[in-house]
Motif scaffolding. Structure first.
Motif, PDB file in Angstrom:
ATOM      1  N   PRO A   1     -15.600  30.292  40.058  1.00 37.38           N
ATOM      2  CA  PRO A   1     -16.930  29.663  40.025  1.00 37.38           C
ATOM      3  C   PRO A   1     -17.026  28.458  40.960  1.00 37.38           C
ATOM      4  CG  PRO A   1     -16.228  30.221  37.807  1.00 37.38           C
ATOM      5  CD  PRO A   1     -15.046  30.442  38.702  1.00 37.38           C
ATOM      6  N   LEU A   2     -15.946  27.665  41.058  1.00 33.93           N
ATOM      7  CA  LEU A   2     -15.925  26.555  42.008  1.00 33.93           C
ATOM      8  C   LEU A   2     -16.069  27.075  43.432  1.00 33.93           C
ATOM      9  CD1 LEU A   2     -13.075  24.095  40.917  1.00 33.93           C
ATOM     10  CD2 LEU A   2     -15.522  23.641  40.977  1.00 33.93           C
ATOM     11  N   LEU A   3     -15.356  28.148  43.731  1.00 32.51           N
ATOM     12  CA  LEU A   3     -15.415  28.735  45.063  1.00 32.51           C
ATOM     13  C   LEU A   3     -16.822  29.235  45.373  1.00 32.51           C
ATOM     14  CD1 LEU A   3     -13.889  29.434  47.576  1.00 32.51           C
ATOM     15  CD2 LEU A   3     -13.001  31.488  46.453  1.00 32.51           C
ATOM     16  N   SER A   4     -17.480  29.817  44.385  1.00 26.83           N
ATOM     17  CA  SER A   4     -18.873  30.236  44.555  1.00 26.83           C
ATOM     18  C   SER A   4     -19.758  29.044  44.905  1.00 26.83           C
ATOM     19  CB  SER A   4     -19.370  30.918  43.278  1.00 26.83           C
ATOM     20  OG  SER A   4     -20.748  31.209  43.366  1.00 26.83           O
ATOM     21  N   HIS A   5     -19.546  27.939  44.207  1.00 23.56           N
ATOM     22  CA  HIS A   5     -20.312  26.715  44.489  1.00 23.56           C
ATOM     23  C   HIS A   5     -20.065  26.240  45.919  1.00 23.56           C
ATOM     24  CE1 HIS A   5     -22.005  22.690  43.980  1.00 23.56           C
ATOM     25  NE2 HIS A   5     -20.869  22.208  44.453  1.00 23.56           N
TER      26      HIS A   5
ATOM     27  N   GLU B   1     -22.654  25.648  49.135  1.00 24.85           N
ATOM     28  CA  GLU B   1     -22.807  24.328  49.755  1.00 24.85           C
ATOM     29  C   GLU B   1     -22.468  24.332  51.234  1.00 24.85           C
ATOM     30  OE1 GLU B   1     -21.352  19.684  49.004  1.00 24.85           O
ATOM     31  OE2 GLU B   1     -20.697  21.292  47.659  1.00 24.85           O
ATOM     32  N   PHE B   2     -21.430  25.095  51.630  1.00 18.86           N
ATOM     33  CA  PHE B   2     -20.914  24.997  52.989  1.00 18.86           C
ATOM     34  C   PHE B   2     -21.036  26.279  53.806  1.00 18.86           C
ATOM     35  CE2 PHE B   2     -18.304  21.989  50.440  1.00 18.86           C
ATOM     36  CZ  PHE B   2     -18.763  20.811  51.013  1.00 18.86           C
ATOM     37  N   GLY B   3     -21.434  27.396  53.197  1.00 16.88           N
ATOM     38  CA  GLY B   3     -21.526  28.649  53.936  1.00 16.88           C
ATOM     39  C   GLY B   3     -20.161  29.314  54.067  1.00 16.88           C
ATOM     40  N   ALA B   4     -19.918  29.961  55.209  1.00 17.01           N
ATOM     41  CA  ALA B   4     -18.662  30.680  55.423  1.00 17.01           C
ATOM     42  C   ALA B   4     -17.489  29.711  55.414  1.00 17.01           C
ATOM     43  CB  ALA B   4     -18.706  31.439  56.743  1.00 17.01           C
ATOM     44  N   LEU B   5     -16.401  30.126  54.761  1.00 17.59           N
ATOM     45  CA  LEU B   5     -15.248  29.259  54.555  1.00 17.59           C
ATOM     46  C   LEU B   5     -13.959  29.924  55.019  1.00 17.59           C
ATOM     47  CD1 LEU B   5     -16.013  28.340  50.826  1.00 17.59           C
ATOM     48  CD2 LEU B   5     -16.608  26.953  52.820  1.00 17.59           C
TER      49      LEU B   5
ATOM     50  N   ASP C   1     -18.850  36.833  53.362  1.00 18.51           N
ATOM     51  CA  ASP C   1     -18.720  36.304  54.724  1.00 18.51           C
ATOM     52  C   ASP C   1     -17.470  35.452  54.901  1.00 18.51           C
ATOM     53  OD1 ASP C   1     -21.188  37.434  55.567  1.00 18.51           O
ATOM     54  OD2 ASP C   1     -22.262  35.784  54.592  1.00 18.51           O
ATOM     55  N   ASN C   2     -16.483  35.646  54.035  1.00 21.37           N
ATOM     56  CA  ASN C   2     -15.336  34.744  54.027  1.00 21.37           C
ATOM     57  C   ASN C   2     -14.016  35.466  54.269  1.00 21.37           C
ATOM     58  OD1 ASN C   2     -16.554  32.016  53.002  1.00 21.37           O
ATOM     59  ND2 ASN C   2     -17.492  33.610  51.750  1.00 21.37           N
ATOM     60  N   GLN C   3     -12.979  34.666  54.452  1.00 19.08           N
ATOM     61  CA  GLN C   3     -11.627  35.177  54.603  1.00 19.08           C
ATOM     62  C   GLN C   3     -10.710  34.440  53.642  1.00 19.08           C
ATOM     63  OE1 GLN C   3     -10.127  35.524  58.606  1.00 19.08           O
ATOM     64  NE2 GLN C   3     -12.173  35.810  59.478  1.00 19.08           N
ATOM     65  N   VAL C   4      -9.756  35.163  53.082  1.00 15.33           N
ATOM     66  CA  VAL C   4      -8.827  34.574  52.113  1.00 15.33           C
ATOM     67  C   VAL C   4      -7.397  34.823  52.577  1.00 15.33           C
ATOM     68  CG1 VAL C   4      -7.966  34.617  49.741  1.00 15.33           C
ATOM     69  CG2 VAL C   4     -10.427  34.858  50.178  1.00 15.33           C
ATOM     70  N   GLN C   5      -6.639  33.744  52.687  1.00 20.41           N
ATOM     71  CA  GLN C   5      -5.213  33.837  52.997  1.00 20.41           C
ATOM     72  C   GLN C   5      -4.436  33.344  51.785  1.00 20.41           C
ATOM     73  OE1 GLN C   5      -3.289  34.485  55.861  1.00 20.41           O
ATOM     74  NE2 GLN C   5      -4.767  34.577  57.549  1.00 20.41           N
ATOM     75  N   VAL C   6      -3.490  34.142  51.322  1.00 18.60           N
ATOM     76  CA  VAL C   6      -2.649  33.768  50.194  1.00 18.60           C
ATOM     77  C   VAL C   6      -1.232  33.534  50.696  1.00 18.60           C
ATOM     78  CG1 VAL C   6      -1.664  34.489  47.994  1.00 18.60           C
ATOM     79  CG2 VAL C   6      -4.031  35.079  48.549  1.00 18.60           C
ATOM     80  N   TYR C   7      -0.686  32.362  50.389  1.00 18.05           N
ATOM     81  CA  TYR C   7       0.712  32.061  50.685  1.00 18.05           C
ATOM     82  C   TYR C   7       1.454  32.001  49.360  1.00 18.05           C
ATOM     83  CZ  TYR C   7      -0.669  31.137  55.463  1.00 18.05           C
ATOM     84  OH  TYR C   7      -1.155  31.283  56.737  1.00 18.05           O
ATOM     85  N   LEU C   8       2.261  33.009  49.108  1.00 14.90           N
ATOM     86  CA  LEU C   8       2.940  33.119  47.819  1.00 14.90           C
ATOM     87  C   LEU C   8       4.050  32.087  47.689  1.00 14.90           C
ATOM     88  CD1 LEU C   8       3.213  36.974  47.236  1.00 14.90           C
ATOM     89  CD2 LEU C   8       1.872  35.333  45.911  1.00 14.90           C
TER      90      LEU C   8
ATOM     91  N   GLY D   1     -17.243  40.586  46.796  1.00 11.11           N
ATOM     92  CA  GLY D   1     -17.828  40.745  48.122  1.00 11.11           C
ATOM     93  C   GLY D   1     -16.869  40.652  49.293  1.00 11.11           C
ATOM     94  N   LEU D   2     -15.612  40.266  49.064  1.00 14.77           N
ATOM     95  CA  LEU D   2     -14.669  40.145  50.170  1.00 14.77           C
ATOM     96  C   LEU D   2     -14.285  41.524  50.696  1.00 14.77           C
ATOM     97  CD1 LEU D   2     -12.930  37.852  51.613  1.00 14.77           C
ATOM     98  CD2 LEU D   2     -11.049  38.671  50.190  1.00 14.77           C
ATOM     99  N   GLN D   3     -14.209  41.658  52.018  1.00 11.64           N
ATOM    100  CA  GLN D   3     -13.702  42.883  52.615  1.00 11.64           C
ATOM    101  C   GLN D   3     -12.179  42.911  52.503  1.00 11.64           C
ATOM    102  OE1 GLN D   3     -15.767  45.361  53.909  1.00 11.64           O
ATOM    103  NE2 GLN D   3     -17.358  44.053  53.011  1.00 11.64           N
ATOM    104  N   SER D   4     -11.619  44.083  52.176  1.00  8.79           N
ATOM    105  CA  SER D   4     -10.161  44.176  51.971  1.00  8.79           C
ATOM    106  C   SER D   4      -9.377  43.655  53.168  1.00  8.79           C
ATOM    107  CB  SER D   4      -9.757  45.625  51.692  1.00  8.79           C
ATOM    108  OG  SER D   4     -10.169  46.038  50.415  1.00  8.79           O
ATOM    109  N   GLU D   5      -9.886  43.921  54.380  1.00  3.19           N
ATOM    110  CA  GLU D   5      -9.165  43.481  55.577  1.00  3.19           C
ATOM    111  C   GLU D   5      -9.186  41.963  55.749  1.00  3.19           C
ATOM    112  OE1 GLU D   5     -13.231  45.093  57.007  1.00  3.19           O
ATOM    113  OE2 GLU D   5     -11.706  45.560  55.484  1.00  3.19           O
TER     114      GLU D   5
END
Length: 248
Positions: free
Chosen positions: A140-144, A148-152, A204-211, A237-241
């Motif tokens: 929910p924070l990420l949605s907010h 507020e800022f658009g693409a992240l 419209d975003n990208q997610v990088q996970v560093y384990l 809504g995130l694209q798998s790629e």
């Protein structure tokens, strides 16, 4: 020469770049991720490299949000904005303008380095001794933040083991990728409904996970983390790629 450079410094002022980037860093410093000194050092180096690549222009922004038992709190954020002075060489001779520009570039690099180190130090200073990690609660924070800022540019530094009332991955029996993704989609739908957020806010975003996982870690749950979180994030809504898992 001193007089000319003084004029330049007096002409410095803050202006906002049209190419601003906003990076959201979710950092997990819970007990399970800070006991290994080598892992902590790898986390520090990757944070430095990541933010150095993202902080380029005046107005670029970093938001830190911490993953722990109170992840969902609206106050769970620290915001940093990179601000640089501008350079006015209109009244300088070409030779003195060149010197001023060289000094200015060094000034900006020094400011940039100081900014990134400050953010990383703050990120690693937060300590959470309780073992539970409520990762789903940051959504929910990420949605907010997207509103507020658009693409992240979104980064998670965590072992990504959800351990909350929503789901305890350590106690969830998983035997296939499809089942793992299904659990992720199921949990995402619950979060969307519970917090009344849009189901496509990550489109419209990208997610990088560093384990953040010790080198010798071999628990079976880690096999299913990419598929589980793929189920969660693609349900929002995130694209798998645009979801990348990396080891520290």
């Amino acid at each position: 020469m001193k007089t000319s450079l003084t004029i330049v410094l007096m002409a410095l002022f803050i202006q906002v770049s049209a190419q601003n980037k906003t990076s959201i860093v979710f950092i997990d410093n819970s007990a399970s991720t800070v006991l290994d000194e080598a892992l902590k050092e790898r986390k520090r180096k990757q944070l430095l490299n990541t933010l150095w690549g993202q902080i380029q222009n005046n107005g670029d922004r970093v938001i830190l949000s911490f993953i722990y038992e109170a992840s969902g709190s609206i106050s769970n954020k620290k915001e940093y904005v990179f601000q640089t002075p501008s350079l006015n060489t209109d009244k300088l001779t070409p030779q003195r303008a060149k010197i001023a520009e060289q000094n200015y570039r060094k000034l900006i690099q020094d400011k940039r380095k100081s900014f990134v180190i400050n953010v990383v130090n703050d990120a690693l200073a937060f300590k959470e001794n309780r073992p539970m990690t409520h990762i789903l609660d940051v959504l929910p924070l990420l949605s907010h933040f997207t509103q507020e800022f658009g693409a992240l540019n979104i980064y998670f530094f965590s072992d990504m083991i959800e351990d909350s009332p929503h789901r305890n991955l350590l106690k969830t029996n998983i035997s296939t990728v499809e089942q793992s993704e299904g659990f992720g989609r199921e949990d995402a739908k619950k979060i969307v409904k519970a917090f009344n957020i849009k189901s496509d806010f990550l489109k419209d975003n990208q997610v990088q996970v560093y384990l953040a996982v010790p080198a010798m870690e071999s628990r079976p749950v880690f096999k299913w983390l990419p598929s589980y979180w793929n189920g969660v994030f693609t349900s929002m809504g995130l694209q798998s790629e645009n979801l990348k898992f990396n080891s520290l």
